[in-house]
Design a protein around this motif. Structure first.
Motif, mmCIF file in Angstrom:
data_model
loop_
_atom_site.group_PDB
_atom_site.id
_atom_site.type_symbol
_atom_site.label_atom_id
_atom_site.label_comp_id
_atom_site.label_asym_id
_atom_site.label_seq_id
_atom_site.Cartn_x
_atom_site.Cartn_y
_atom_site.Cartn_z
ATOM 1 N N PHE A 80 22.695 31.081 25.903
ATOM 2 C CA PHE A 80 22.963 31.778 24.652
ATOM 3 C C PHE A 80 22.714 33.278 24.789
ATOM 4 O O PHE A 80 23.516 34.093 24.331
ATOM 5 N N SER A 81 21.614 33.657 25.416
ATOM 6 C CA SER A 81 21.309 35.074 25.588
ATOM 7 C C SER A 81 22.333 35.763 26.483
ATOM 8 O O SER A 81 22.732 36.899 26.218
ATOM 9 N N ALA A 82 22.767 35.075 27.533
ATOM 10 C CA ALA A 82 23.770 35.658 28.420
ATOM 11 C C ALA A 82 25.112 35.829 27.701
ATOM 12 O O ALA A 82 25.787 36.860 27.852
ATOM 13 N N ILE A 83 25.500 34.857 26.901
ATOM 14 C CA ILE A 83 26.748 34.969 26.141
ATOM 15 C C ILE A 83 26.645 36.065 25.090
ATOM 16 O O ILE A 83 27.600 36.828 24.884
ATOM 17 N N ALA A 84 25.503 36.186 24.439
ATOM 18 C CA ALA A 84 25.311 37.255 23.454
ATOM 19 C C ALA A 84 25.399 38.621 24.121
ATOM 20 O O ALA A 84 25.983 39.557 23.555
ATOM 21 N N ALA A 85 24.851 38.755 25.321
ATOM 22 C CA ALA A 85 24.951 40.023 26.054
ATOM 23 C C ALA A 85 26.399 40.317 26.423
ATOM 24 O O ALA A 85 26.863 41.467 26.320
ATOM 25 N N TRP A 86 27.132 39.300 26.836
ATOM 26 C CA TRP A 86 28.534 39.493 27.202
ATOM 27 C C TRP A 86 29.374 39.882 25.988
ATOM 28 O O TRP A 86 30.221 40.777 26.081
ATOM 29 N N LEU A 87 29.146 39.232 24.851
ATOM 30 C CA LEU A 87 29.878 39.579 23.632
ATOM 31 C C LEU A 87 29.558 40.997 23.174
ATOM 32 O O LEU A 87 30.450 41.742 22.741
ATOM 33 N N ALA A 88 28.288 41.390 23.278
ATOM 34 C CA ALA A 88 27.918 42.755 22.907
ATOM 35 C C ALA A 88 28.526 43.768 23.871
ATOM 36 O O ALA A 88 28.935 44.855 23.462
ATOM 37 N N TYR A 89 28.611 43.401 25.144
ATOM 38 C CA TYR A 89 29.267 44.293 26.114
ATOM 39 C C TYR A 89 30.733 44.491 25.765
ATOM 40 O O TYR A 89 31.241 45.618 25.816
ATOM 41 N N ALA A 96 34.858 48.017 23.675
ATOM 42 C CA ALA A 96 35.985 48.212 22.758
ATOM 43 C C ALA A 96 35.767 49.390 21.807
ATOM 44 O O ALA A 96 36.733 50.042 21.407
ATOM 45 N N THR A 97 34.519 49.679 21.450
ATOM 46 C CA THR A 97 34.273 50.721 20.458
ATOM 47 C C THR A 97 33.903 52.068 21.058
ATOM 48 O O THR A 97 34.047 53.085 20.384
ATOM 49 N N ALA A 98 33.418 52.099 22.274
ATOM 50 C CA ALA A 98 33.000 53.365 22.875
ATOM 51 C C ALA A 98 34.225 54.158 23.327
ATOM 52 O O ALA A 98 35.155 53.615 23.916
ATOM 53 N N GLU A 99 34.187 55.431 23.024
ATOM 54 C CA GLU A 99 35.256 56.324 23.462
ATOM 55 C C GLU A 99 34.755 57.147 24.636
ATOM 56 O O GLU A 99 33.574 57.455 24.739
ATOM 57 N N ARG A 100 35.670 57.534 25.472
ATOM 58 C CA ARG A 100 35.302 58.413 26.568
ATOM 59 C C ARG A 100 34.952 59.782 26.002
ATOM 60 O O ARG A 100 35.589 60.255 25.072
ATOM 61 N N PHE A 101 33.941 60.389 26.569
ATOM 62 C CA PHE A 101 33.540 61.714 26.118
ATOM 63 C C PHE A 101 34.518 62.735 26.683
ATOM 64 O O PHE A 101 34.684 62.847 27.893
ATOM 65 N N ASN A 102 35.172 63.461 25.794
ATOM 66 C CA ASN A 102 36.168 64.425 26.251
ATOM 67 C C ASN A 102 35.693 65.867 26.130
ATOM 68 O O ASN A 102 36.460 66.791 26.324
ATOM 69 N N GLY A 103 34.445 66.081 25.801
ATOM 70 C CA GLY A 103 33.891 67.423 25.765
ATOM 71 C C GLY A 103 34.202 68.191 24.498
ATOM 72 O O GLY A 103 33.827 69.346 24.385
ATOM 73 N N SER A 104 34.879 67.605 23.560
ATOM 74 C CA SER A 104 35.185 68.324 22.329
ATOM 75 C C SER A 104 34.033 68.165 21.348
ATOM 76 O O SER A 104 33.180 67.294 21.493
ATOM 77 N N TYR A 105 34.031 69.002 20.352
ATOM 78 C CA TYR A 105 32.993 68.943 19.335
ATOM 79 C C TYR A 105 33.492 68.291 18.061
ATOM 80 O O TYR A 105 32.988 68.555 16.995
ATOM 81 N N VAL A 106 34.457 67.449 18.201
ATOM 82 C CA VAL A 106 34.977 66.725 17.055
ATOM 83 C C VAL A 106 33.971 65.636 16.694
ATOM 84 O O VAL A 106 33.561 64.855 17.556
ATOM 85 N N PRO A 107 33.522 65.606 15.448
ATOM 86 C CA PRO A 107 32.561 64.555 15.088
ATOM 87 C C PRO A 107 33.196 63.172 15.201
ATOM 88 O O PRO A 107 34.358 62.979 14.865
#
Length: 114
Positions: free
Chosen positions: A52-61, A66-77
């Motif tokens: 269960f813990s391993a599956i929860a870690a995989w789902l969170a990964y 999916a939600t993290a964006e690459r940092f492009n160096g801009s100051y756009v909030p």
């Protein structure tokens, strides 16, 4: 306001609760395992908590990826709450999996009657 996915809450709250519950259940099952001479019930509880813990870690990964964006160096909030919570959920669930594995390891080596 965006909705937080269930995968984040599985990693942040449910995985630690499952590991603590598995430890409590294993303590309750020690006398049964000692009387029967078999520790399959102890192994089953530990295995379920680890998986269960391993599956929860995989789902969170997956949620973090999916939600993290690459940092492009801009100051756009940008909204960084979802990626941060997903990253923390992944780390906490992975830590819970490691903790469950380290609590399961002595069950392989020691008799439940000791």
């Amino acid at each position: 306001m965006k909705r937080t996915g269930i995968s984040i809450w599985l990693g942040l709250l449910v995985a630690p609760a499952v590991v603590l519950g598995a430890q409590s259940l294993n303590y309750a099952l020690v006398q049964v395992a000692c009387a029967s001479g078999q520790h399959t019930a102890l192994d089953a509880v530990s295995a379920v908590a680890f998986v269960f813990s391993a599956i929860a870690a995989w789902l969170a990964y997956r949620r973090w990826h999916a939600t993290a964006e690459r940092f492009n160096g801009s100051y756009v909030p940008r909204d960084a709450r979802q990626p941060f919570l997903a990253l923390m959920a992944m780390l906490i669930a992975a830590l819970c999996a490691v903790i469950q594995l380290t609590m399961w390891f002595p069950q392989w080596l020691l008799s439940p009657c000791r």
